[in-house]
Design an enzyme around this catalytic site. Structure first.
Site, PDB file in Angstrom:
ATOM      1  N   CYS A 380       0.828  -1.194   0.000  1.00 62.37           N
ATOM      2  CA  CYS A 380       0.000   0.000   0.000  1.00 62.37           C
ATOM      3  C   CYS A 380       0.876   1.263   0.000  1.00 62.37           C
ATOM      4  O   CYS A 380       1.454   1.586  -1.016  1.00 62.37           O
ATOM      5  CB  CYS A 380      -0.988  -0.054   1.158  1.00 62.37           C
ATOM      6  N   HIS A 519      -3.573  -5.216   0.455  1.00 56.26           N
ATOM      7  CA  HIS A 519      -3.004  -5.797   1.677  1.00 56.26           C
ATOM      8  C   HIS A 519      -3.054  -7.325   1.633  1.00 56.26           C
ATOM      9  O   HIS A 519      -3.976  -7.935   2.177  1.00 56.26           O
ATOM     10  CB  HIS A 519      -3.763  -5.281   2.898  1.00 56.26           C
ATOM     11  N   GLU A 521      -1.402  -9.393   3.244  1.00 50.29           N
ATOM     12  CA  GLU A 521      -1.214 -10.007   4.570  1.00 50.29           C
ATOM     13  C   GLU A 521      -2.538 -10.413   5.210  1.00 50.29           C
ATOM     14  O   GLU A 521      -2.578 -11.314   6.051  1.00 50.29           O
ATOM     15  CB  GLU A 521      -0.446  -9.049   5.493  1.00 50.29           C
TER      16      GLU A 521
HETATM   17  N1  GLN Z   1      -2.025   6.606   3.040  1.00 50.73           N
HETATM   18  C1  GLN Z   1      -2.099   5.899   1.802  1.00 50.73           C
HETATM   19  C2  GLN Z   1      -3.456   6.030   1.149  1.00 50.73           C
HETATM   20  O1  GLN Z   1      -4.391   6.400   1.776  1.00 50.73           O
HETATM   21  C3  GLN Z   1      -1.778   4.425   2.012  1.00 50.73           C
HETATM   22  C4  GLN Z   1      -2.761   3.714   2.872  1.00 50.73           C
HETATM   23  C5  GLN Z   1      -2.250   2.384   3.353  1.00 50.73           C
HETATM   24  O2  GLN Z   1      -1.069   2.143   3.331  1.00 50.73           O
HETATM   25  N2  GLN Z   1      -3.141   1.534   3.826  1.00 50.73           N
HETATM   26  O3  GLN Z   1      -3.573   5.750  -0.038  1.00 50.73           O
END
Ligand code: GLN
Length: 547
Positions: A380, A519, A521
């Site tokens: 992310c 994600h 994970e």
């Molecule tokens: N802050 C970033 C976004 O909102 C990444 C979010 C995250 O890593 N879950 O896109």
């Protein structure tokens, strides 16, 4: 119609109720039953989405896009049952529903009270999906006696009363402290905690007693007598080397048998624990180890990256190695050379995160991994930082950055290679963000599909080109930079099905460098390690052979 098991805790918090619930779920599955696990949290936040990871640990996201408590992650990792929005509720959500109904006039002008209106709302929640499984396991957060928890305890008391006899049982977790001076385990706190439960009309059927020392038969008898449970239903929970031993350990202590006895299920189907024996063997007999750095912001509280740590452990199990995780604070090298902090690791992982703090350090970590050919997994924000690093240092877009940081600072400092997404497609319909900076509920959340490029590293890892993974973010890599970045060697090897949203990037000439917008994970399990984590650890093992 499901049978219900209510799991409560007493004496102290953090006894491992979530783990006990998850392990019991796994044991019931091993005996051929279907299960669903739920968490009822007494706090007043409507959901954990806006709670600080420092305080509350990670936010676990479900396929259907709910931001939930990290205990739901344990449930999934032990049972493989994908959690849903309706598997987690807080007092905040319950009260907010009740107040909404009151405003709508649904209660026809009646006086709204905790009993019956709040308790009915909780009971309605408990009924959801009751025809779908054999067992519904409902964990109540907090400890008995907490002021906030009372409506939940009252609701489960009523619920068991409304149901046919024998359809609900209560399992209570307590602590048996050890007094070194007298060399004794003390049962009094457990007795008091059970009294507290009884005073609100709940008589536990099973007591799970956490203890650092073996519980002598005499003490077990005493607990049974004073707490009004059968002696076989006083189950010991000892400290474990790994949480994944819990199903076998609880089975050995007779927990699943005690539960089936309490429901009068006889003869009890024999358990098949082969899968958990294999998990045990992989944890206890590693053939080596690798050292992986997690370069993040919330490094003081490991629970903030719970699922990532677990997924790395699973990746280690897939490769029969122990993964030693080291937490590195990205802020340490925001303004200095990253090398002294990152040398010696066999792989680097940059996890998700929010806000600008520490991001320059994360960008340096991505650069270090790219230049030194060290396996890198960016998740992310970790992917976004890898893209910004490529844009700045390889593609020549020296002012590349994310709108997230400009948004915070209230200025325009960066070229928005990562931009604030306002509209996107989910399945067959369009989703639009309602406000510009709404903190809760307007992220791209939950499961989305992605299409992988044939012949890419990720397509090989997944063994196919169609995947579905969970998301939680507001910002997105801008596809208009794809060509310039691909010319620099950063391949966009996964895209949303409409081709508009970059989902995965990978460096062409690198042993293992992958960034994912989602994600992975959240979907890894000890008995089914996520392919990305399994392959990332494999790459780390290779790296460890080189150095
Ligand atoms: N802050 C970033 C976004 O909102 C990444 C979010 C995250 O890593 N879950 O896109």
């Amino acid at each position: 119609m499901a049978r219900y098991i209510f799991i409560t805790g007493g004496v102290v918090s953090s006894l491992g109720k979530g783990l006990a619930s998850a392990a019991l779920g796994a044991l019931l599955q091993a005996r051929g039953f279907s299960v669903r696990l739920r968490k009822l949290d007494p706090y007043l936040n409507v959901d954990p989405g806006t709670m600080s990871p420092f305080e509350h640990g990670e936010v676990f996201v479900t396929d259907d896009g709910a931001e939930t408590d990290l205990d739901l992650g344990h449930y999934e990792r032990f049972t493989g049952v994908p959690a849903r929005k309706t598997d987690s509720v807080s007092s905040g959500r319950i009260y907010s529903n009740v107040l909404e109904k009151e405003r709508r006039g649904d209660y026809l002008g009646k006086t709204i009270q905790v009993v019956p209106h709040v308790t009915n709302e909780i009971k309605d929640f408990l009924h959801i999906g009751e025809d779908e499984v054999d067992f519904m396991l409902c964990e109540i957060g907090g400890t008995v006696g907490d002021i906030e928890g009372l409506p939940f305890f009252e609701a489960i008391r009523q619920f068991s009363h409304d149901k046919k006899r024998g359809q609900c049982i209560f399992m209570h977790l307590t602590l048996l402290p050890y007094l070194a001076a007298s060399g004794e385990l003390k049962t009094k706190p457990t007795q008091h905690s059970v009294k507290e439960l009884q005073s609100i009309g709940i008589a536990p059927d099973i007591l799970v007693c956490r203890s650092e020392h073996p519980i002598p038969d005499k003490e077990r008898e005493k607990i049974a007598l004073f707490c009004n449970v059968r002696k076989e239903s006083v189950v010991a929970a000892y400290d474990l080397k790994s949480i994944y031993e819990a199903p076998l350990a609880y089975h050995e202590q007779g927990l699943d048998q005690a539960v089936l006895d309490a429901f009068d299920i006889s003869p009890a189907p024999a358990p098949n624990l082969a899968m958990w024996h294999d998990v045990y063997d992989r944890i206890h007999n590693p053939e080596g180890h690798v050292k992986i750095a997690i370069v993040g912001k919330y490094t003081q509280l490991e629970d903030a990256y719970k699922s990532i740590a677990e997924a790395l452990t699973h990746g280690g199990m897939a490769n029969r190695v122990k993964v030693k995780i080291e937490w590195v604070d990205a802020e340490l090298f925001d303004r200095e050379d990253a090398a002294p902090y990152l040398e010696g690791y066999h792989a680097i992982l940059v996890p998700g995160g929010f806000g600008e703090r520490g991001t320059e350090g994360k960008i340096k970590a991505a650069q270090f991994a790219r230049e030194k050919q060290i396996p890198y997994l960016g998740i992310c924000l970790g992917m976004q930082m890898a893209v910004i690093e490529a844009a700045r240092n390889v593609a020549g877009l020296t002012t590349a950055g994310s709108e997230e940081f400009d948004h915070e600072a209230g200025g325009k400092r960066f070229e928005p290679v990562v931009y604030h997404l306002k509209e996107w497609v989910q399945g067959n319909h369009k989703v639009a963000r309602k406000t510009d900076d709404d903190k809760g509920g307007t992220m791209r959340l939950g499961a989305y599909s992605a299409t992988l490029t044939e012949g890419s590293r990720v397509a090989g890892i997944y063994g196919g080109t169609a995947i579905e993974e969970r998301h939680r973010h507001r910002y997105e890599v801008d596809v208009k930079y794809r060509d310039v970045l691909q010319q620099s060697g950063l391949m966009f090897s996964g895209m949303s099905p409409d081709g508009k949203l970059p989902e995965i990037v990978e460096w062409k000439d690198h042993p293992w460098f992958i960034g994912v917008q989602f994600h992975p994970e959240l979907k890894s399990k000890p008995f089914a390690p996520h392919p990305l984590f399994a392959d990332f650890v494999r790459a780390a093992v290779e790296m460890s052979r080189l150095v």
